[in-house]
Design a protein around this motif. Sequence first.
Motif, PDB file in Angstrom:
ATOM      1  N   VAL A  41     -19.421   5.172   7.946  1.00 23.32           N
ATOM      2  CA  VAL A  41     -19.406   3.624   7.377  1.00 23.32           C
ATOM      3  C   VAL A  41     -17.986   3.372   6.753  1.00 23.32           C
ATOM      4  N   ASP A  68     -22.339   1.522  10.740  1.00 24.17           N
ATOM      5  CA  ASP A  68     -22.597   2.891  10.516  1.00 24.17           C
ATOM      6  C   ASP A  68     -22.036   3.973  11.416  1.00 24.17           C
ATOM      7  N   GLN A  92     -18.505  -6.810  11.047  1.00 23.44           N
ATOM      8  CA  GLN A  92     -19.095  -5.598   9.964  1.00 23.44           C
ATOM      9  C   GLN A  92     -18.455  -5.106   9.272  1.00 23.44           C
ATOM     10  N   GLU A  97     -20.092  -5.815   3.137  1.00 28.46           N
ATOM     11  CA  GLU A  97     -21.173  -5.661   4.228  1.00 28.46           C
ATOM     12  C   GLU A  97     -21.271  -4.083   4.066  1.00 28.46           C
ATOM     13  N   ARG A  98     -20.342  -3.461   4.066  1.00 33.46           N
ATOM     14  CA  ARG A  98     -20.554  -1.827   4.237  1.00 33.46           C
ATOM     15  C   ARG A  98     -21.485  -1.290   2.665  1.00 33.46           C
ATOM     16  N   TYR A 101     -25.091  -2.042   2.915  1.00 37.43           N
ATOM     17  CA  TYR A 101     -25.535  -0.972   3.914  1.00 37.43           C
ATOM     18  C   TYR A 101     -25.925   0.265   3.119  1.00 37.43           C
ATOM     19  N   MET A 244     -32.484  -5.641   6.341  1.00 32.95           N
ATOM     20  CA  MET A 244     -31.411  -6.293   6.156  1.00 32.95           C
ATOM     21  C   MET A 244     -31.707  -7.797   6.366  1.00 32.95           C
TER      22      MET A 244
END
Length: 282
Positions: A41, A68, A92, A97-98, A101, A244
């Motif tokens: 990530v 990922d 992404q 965004e990360r 996640y 998500m």
Amino acid sequence: MEAFYHVEPVSERLLAIKSLNGEFVYLILGDSCALLIDTCVGVGNLRKFVENLTDLPITVALTHGHIDHAMGAPEFENVYLNPTDIPIYQRQCSKEERMGYLIAGLGDELAQMFEHTLVDAAPDYLFKDLEDGQIFDLGGIRVSAYAFPGHTPGMMAFLIEEEEILILGDACNNSTFLFDDDTVPVETYQKAVCKAQLLFKGRFKKIFISHHEMQVDINIMSNMIDVCQDIMDDTADDLPFHFMGMDAVIAKECDKTFHRTDGKDGNLIYRKDKIFAKEDFK
């Protein structure tokens, strides 16, 4: 603070590196250089972790451009990615965004402990082109890359010839996502799995993937072909799935870690409007 990565040795030439969030990346050690497959990530100082494992110069090859798998690329200088997946990487790669996640996987409190280690977003990172059939000669060991489109347009699998190990990553595993706008219909994916099965026949003794567990049954591709057929025949179990903000269904009944209740490996998470290639999907 808990370390984000730990090592699970496979052999003298191959080290599996597992993240706190459950992703696997793989480090192959040759006589002259090393190949790192995937970069997770973009968190937890992966490059420093890898450099503590080897003094060899490091080349990186990415299975695909997802959040990922590809986001640690800016930590390294020599990174290969199938160019068709660059737009996915660019969409992404933001820190926001990360972080979302990580929160989804680890929970807010634990994710925030690693927020300061997030690699800066680099949407203009200059990848080297990863091509179908490309061979990485590391000295004493060779790794070949092969196109396996479906999960993403540029999805790649890697064959470690001397170890007889096939790394399928997310191309074919126990929770293969086939529901976002970058994926192909189930019918098209089944053809890709059939092609890969013929290509790799007799060339491996073990199959490794990228999530939850490292090794799966060597019959996973045959099982996945059957899963696709069940979907097309409308006989799949179709458990509801949410990820998500996206809704889909899981083809075969499984537990929370995607182990099928019938004991087989291979499962698809797909959309009902993306089954047949002739369908108009968005």
